[in-house]
Design a protein around this motif. Structure first.
Motif, PDB file in Angstrom:
ATOM      1  N   SER A  73      -8.915 -14.464  10.395  1.00 30.38           N
ATOM      2  CA  SER A  73      -7.894 -13.605  10.980  1.00 30.38           C
ATOM      3  C   SER A  73      -8.465 -12.974  12.231  1.00 30.38           C
ATOM      4  O   SER A  73      -9.661 -12.696  12.312  1.00 30.38           O
ATOM      5  CB  SER A  73      -7.452 -12.513  10.016  1.00 30.38           C
ATOM      6  OG  SER A  73      -8.018 -12.689   8.777  1.00 30.38           O
ATOM      7  N   THR A  74      -7.611 -12.800  13.189  1.00 34.01           N
ATOM      8  CA  THR A  74      -8.028 -12.134  14.412  1.00 34.01           C
ATOM      9  C   THR A  74      -7.305 -10.803  14.474  1.00 34.01           C
ATOM     10  O   THR A  74      -6.571 -10.445  13.555  1.00 34.01           O
ATOM     11  CB  THR A  74      -7.670 -12.999  15.629  1.00 34.01           C
ATOM     12  OG1 THR A  74      -6.262 -13.231  15.610  1.00 34.01           O
ATOM     13  CG2 THR A  74      -8.381 -14.333  15.565  1.00 34.01           C
ATOM     14  N   GLN A  75      -7.525 -10.083  15.546  1.00 30.43           N
ATOM     15  CA  GLN A  75      -6.998  -8.726  15.641  1.00 30.43           C
ATOM     16  C   GLN A  75      -5.488  -8.689  15.382  1.00 30.43           C
ATOM     17  O   GLN A  75      -5.007  -7.866  14.621  1.00 30.43           O
ATOM     18  CB  GLN A  75      -7.308  -8.172  17.022  1.00 30.43           C
ATOM     19  CG  GLN A  75      -7.342  -6.659  17.010  1.00 30.43           C
ATOM     20  CD  GLN A  75      -7.776  -6.131  18.365  1.00 30.43           C
ATOM     21  OE1 GLN A  75      -7.939  -6.880  19.315  1.00 30.43           O
ATOM     22  NE2 GLN A  75      -7.962  -4.826  18.441  1.00 30.43           N
ATOM     23  N   SER A  76      -4.769  -9.576  15.999  1.00 28.72           N
ATOM     24  CA  SER A  76      -3.317  -9.519  15.792  1.00 28.72           C
ATOM     25  C   SER A  76      -2.770 -10.894  15.435  1.00 28.72           C
ATOM     26  O   SER A  76      -1.724 -11.287  15.878  1.00 28.72           O
ATOM     27  CB  SER A  76      -2.635  -9.002  17.055  1.00 28.72           C
ATOM     28  OG  SER A  76      -3.042  -9.777  18.159  1.00 28.72           O
ATOM     29  N   GLY A  77      -3.534 -11.601  14.658  1.00 26.81           N
ATOM     30  CA  GLY A  77      -3.039 -12.912  14.272  1.00 26.81           C
ATOM     31  C   GLY A  77      -4.050 -13.673  13.451  1.00 26.81           C
ATOM     32  O   GLY A  77      -4.819 -13.081  12.696  1.00 26.81           O
ATOM     33  N   ALA A  78      -4.031 -14.969  13.604  1.00 21.43           N
ATOM     34  CA  ALA A  78      -4.921 -15.805  12.813  1.00 21.43           C
ATOM     35  C   ALA A  78      -5.334 -17.011  13.630  1.00 21.43           C
ATOM     36  O   ALA A  78      -4.675 -17.386  14.607  1.00 21.43           O
ATOM     37  CB  ALA A  78      -4.229 -16.254  11.537  1.00 21.43           C
ATOM     38  N   GLN A  79      -6.449 -17.590  13.223  1.00 18.55           N
ATOM     39  CA  GLN A  79      -6.933 -18.762  13.920  1.00 18.55           C
ATOM     40  C   GLN A  79      -7.337 -19.803  12.895  1.00 18.55           C
ATOM     41  O   GLN A  79      -7.961 -19.492  11.885  1.00 18.55           O
ATOM     42  CB  GLN A  79      -8.155 -18.379  14.769  1.00 18.55           C
ATOM     43  CG  GLN A  79      -8.658 -19.527  15.614  1.00 18.55           C
ATOM     44  CD  GLN A  79      -9.846 -19.134  16.460  1.00 18.55           C
ATOM     45  OE1 GLN A  79     -10.668 -18.330  16.028  1.00 18.55           O
ATOM     46  NE2 GLN A  79      -9.938 -19.689  17.652  1.00 18.55           N
ATOM     47  N   SER A  80      -6.939 -21.044  13.126  1.00 19.87           N
ATOM     48  CA  SER A  80      -7.433 -22.118  12.275  1.00 19.87           C
ATOM     49  C   SER A  80      -8.219 -23.078  13.148  1.00 19.87           C
ATOM     50  O   SER A  80      -7.856 -23.323  14.300  1.00 19.87           O
ATOM     51  CB  SER A  80      -6.282 -22.824  11.574  1.00 19.87           C
ATOM     52  OG  SER A  80      -5.205 -23.013  12.446  1.00 19.87           O
TER      53      SER A  80
END
Lengths: 250, 440
Positions: free
Chosen positions: B418-425
């Protein structure tokens, strides 16, 4: 001819455009507002008191079913669900909605829905069917477990397990959660019907308590209880609720 | 791949073991046959020897006793006839026990001495030893009063002249002359026996070799089939996974897109046309993936672009996207539809849930490893709460994981953060040199 003051809600501009265009030929439909999200829509329903709502099911923030649960029965308009995929069709059928439409909407289907609407409205005019429109509050069988609160322009959603208790004061009803009291649109009576009895119990004429938030019970004589909630608030129950509370919290 | 390699390695080991066993078995069998052959030869020879000794005693005994040389020929002929083999008996004359003169036929003029009764014939030689070995072994024991007590040894004679001699039997003579009989037993039956044995052995050996060859080819065939099965099952698994994924393309998406389309058709036909084209591009791409399960990144990107294009027409300013692909990564081969579901997820979780939407960033870099990153960044609107994270439909992700591991083993990984305001795959594929040469 009955004119239906109508609101439509859909988060997708093209979808609203499509429906708007399709509704134009129907003289009995007066499109008063459009909402691009469920929260604004709740507000519109409460303030504008429309007769009819075209409700998209998949929306950001709240889905269509969750949204209508937030509206007290007396404000509930007739509802026509709109969905892109009929995975929700069954659910929409189970509800007492007027109809549901599949995207892309066919004008033929829309026509049918509106004639059904006329039929229902006609039925409601008979005095013996004292059925208020609000009876359609059973539109969705699930319990009210999320609470949409509005502070000025800001909306919040409080989850069931964040709620400490509800209480009525003067003519308003409040929800206590996260250290603050917020006005909600339901009466305690309505809440009692809509809440999951496994989670909430009426502890007093003017309180509904969350079972999981009760910390301590203390008898203070003459059949009265002092109930300490998890946030430290103390609620005094009256004699008439003693047994209910004891049973509920046993 | 590595899994497959080790599997093959196992097969080779088994094949090796089996071949070794077969060879060992063959050696054991061969030596068994050889031993049998030897035994049988020895038996035959012994048998022949016994027969001969009997023959000599019965046939020659009376003659030797009576020195009736004249009847010898007849008797021998008779004997040969009875035994159905050639027996040639020559009378030989020898002098001083050193040299022998061979009389090739029985001479008529020889008159045996009448006083040679002391000469006795012993056929000791015939007891145990193969005839062939006569030279190295006992000669005939002869008691000769005129000579020493010493028995005649094979070395006493010039055996070059007695090449075919089987048995030398001195039978006496006048004065300095001594006569013997040279009985030549044709080795033909023995040879035949030997040949037969050898032939039998050869046949046995050939059968064995044929069996071994058949065994080996069956094993090879099995191995090949096994290998192709492994390959087939693997690739069919891959195909199945891909099919499952194709079937999973979100139906909401299609109907929403069609709805968008229908809303544009009348007053924005250009947009409608663009949408139609994107939509058909997208589905054509998805359906074209069946070929072999792989395509170059470029193709996946064009699919994703169509998809995001369609979604942004629906969501309008709620969806912003950017795509970066390293030039050298564009032709890199990857399993079909391995990035697309991640983008779909990002739209579902990072955009759809938020009233103000957000941004999708796809970043593909190829250096020492291939790094694919799909991230979403939601536009948080403080006035509106976001919907709950949709309880994960993990099917798509699981599908990607399975396919990655089928193709790359542990050289590929899929992870989320998860990132600050979202997500990363992220998909990370290492050891890309190996993959480049991978034909499938």
């Amino acid at each position: 001819m009955k004119i239906f003051r109508t609101i439509l809600v859909d988060d997708e501009p093209p979808a609203r455009k499509r429906l708007r265009a399709l509704l134009t030929p129907f003289n009995e439909i007066e499109l008063i507002r459009e909402a691009d999200n469920p929260f604004t829509c709740i507000d519109m329903v409460l303030t504008l008191k429309p007769d009819l709502l075209f409700l998209d099911i998949q929306m950001p923030g709240l889905n269509g079913f969750e949204m209508i649960r937030q509206i007290p029965s007396k404000y509930l308009p007739m509802i026509i669900f709109v969905t892109a995929y009929d995975q929700y069709a069954l659910k929409a059928f189970e509800s007492l909605s007027v109809d549901y439409l599949l995207k892309p909407i066919r004008s033929g289907d829309l026509e049918k829905a509106i004639s059904k609407l006329n039929l229902l409205e006609h039925r409601f005019q008979y005095p013996e069917s004292e059925l208020p429109k609000g009876q359609m509050s059973q539109i969705e069988p699930g319990f009210l477990n999320r609470f949409v609160l509005k502070y000025g322009r800001k909306w919040e959603v409080v989850e069931e397990d964040e709620v400490i208790y509800f209480f009525a004061e003067e003519k308003y009803c409040y929800l206590r959660a996260n250290g603050k009291d917020s006005v909600i649109n339901f009466t305690l009576q309505e809440l009692e019907e809509k809440l999951d009895p496994a989670s909430f119990v009426r502890g007093h004429r003017s309180f509904i308590l969350s079972r999981r938030q009760v910390r301590r019970l203390k008898s203070i004589g003459s059949g009265r209880l002092e109930i300490e909630m998890s946030d430290g608030t103390i609620v005094k129950s009256s004699r008439s609720y003693l047994q209910i509370i004891k049973n509920a919290l046993a | 791949m590595s899994r497959m390699k080790s599997k093959n390695y196992n097969y080779y080991r088994w094949i090796g073991l089996i071949v070794l066993l077969v060879v060992l078995g063959n050696v054991v069998l061969s030596s068994y046959y050889l031993k049998q052959f030897e035994d049988s030869l020895i038996q035959t020879i012994q048998h022949q020897g016994v027969l001969l000794s009997q023959t000599l005693e019965t046939a020659l005994g009376p003659f030797l006793n009576r020195y009736d040389i004249k009847g010898l020929n007849e008797r021998i002929n008779h004997l040969a006839e009875a035994r159905n083999q050639d027996i040639e008996i020559n009378i030989v004359r020898y002098e001083d026990h050193r040299s022998i003169i061979i009389a090739s036929n029985i001479p008529e003029n020889i008159e045996p001495a009448s006083n040679d009764e002391h000469l006795k014939l012993k056929l000791a030689i015939l007891e145990q030893k193969p005839i062939i070995n006569i030279e190295a072994d006992h000669g005939l024991e002869i008691e000769d009063p005129n000579d020493t007590e010493r028995p005649i040894q094979p070395g006493d004679f010039d055996f070059h002249a007695l090449k075919f001699v089987d048995i030398m039997a001195p039978i006496g003579g006048h004065g300095d002359y001594k006569f013997g009989i040279n009985i030549k037993l044709s080795l033909d039956p023995l040879e035949a026996k030997k040949t037969e044995m050898i032939n039998r052995n050869i046949i046995a050996m050939s059968i064995e070799i044929i069996i071994i060859l058949i065994g080996l080819s069956v094993l090879t065939l099995l191995l090949i089939r096994e290998r192709s099965n492994v390959f087939l099952s693997q690739s069919s698994k891959l195909q199945a996974e891909l099919k499952a994924l194709q079937a999973q393309v979100n139906p909401h998406f299609l109907f929403n897109a069609l709805n968008t389309l229908s809303s544009h058709i009348k007053d924005q036909p250009d947009l409608a046309e663009q949408l139609t084209l994107s939509l058909s591009d997208l589905y054509r791409k998805i359906l074209s993936t069946t070929n072999n399960g792989f395509w170059v990144i470029d193709e996946e990107i064009s699919l994703i672009t169509s998809y995001l294009n369609i979604e942004s027409m629906r969501l309008q300013d709620r969806l912003i996207y950017s795509i970066h692909v390293d030039d050298k990564a564009k032709k890199f081969k990857i399993p079909c539809l391995i990035i697309f579901p991640l983008v779909e997820n990002a739209v579902k979780h990072g955009i759809n849930r938020f009233i103000k939407g957000g941004r999708i960033t796809l970043d593909i870099r190829l250096k020492d490893e291939l790094m694919i990153s799909v991230s979403d960044q939601s536009m948080v609107d403080n006035n509106f709460p976001a919907a709950h994270p949709v309880p994960g439909e993990k099917k798509g992700v699981e599908n990607i994981k399975r396919r990655l591991s089928l193709v790359y083993g542990n050289r590929a990984a899929l992870f989320f953060q998860s990132t600050q305001s979202g997500a990363q795959s992220k998909i990370q594929i290492s050891d890309i040199l190996g993959q480049k040469s991978n034909s499938w």
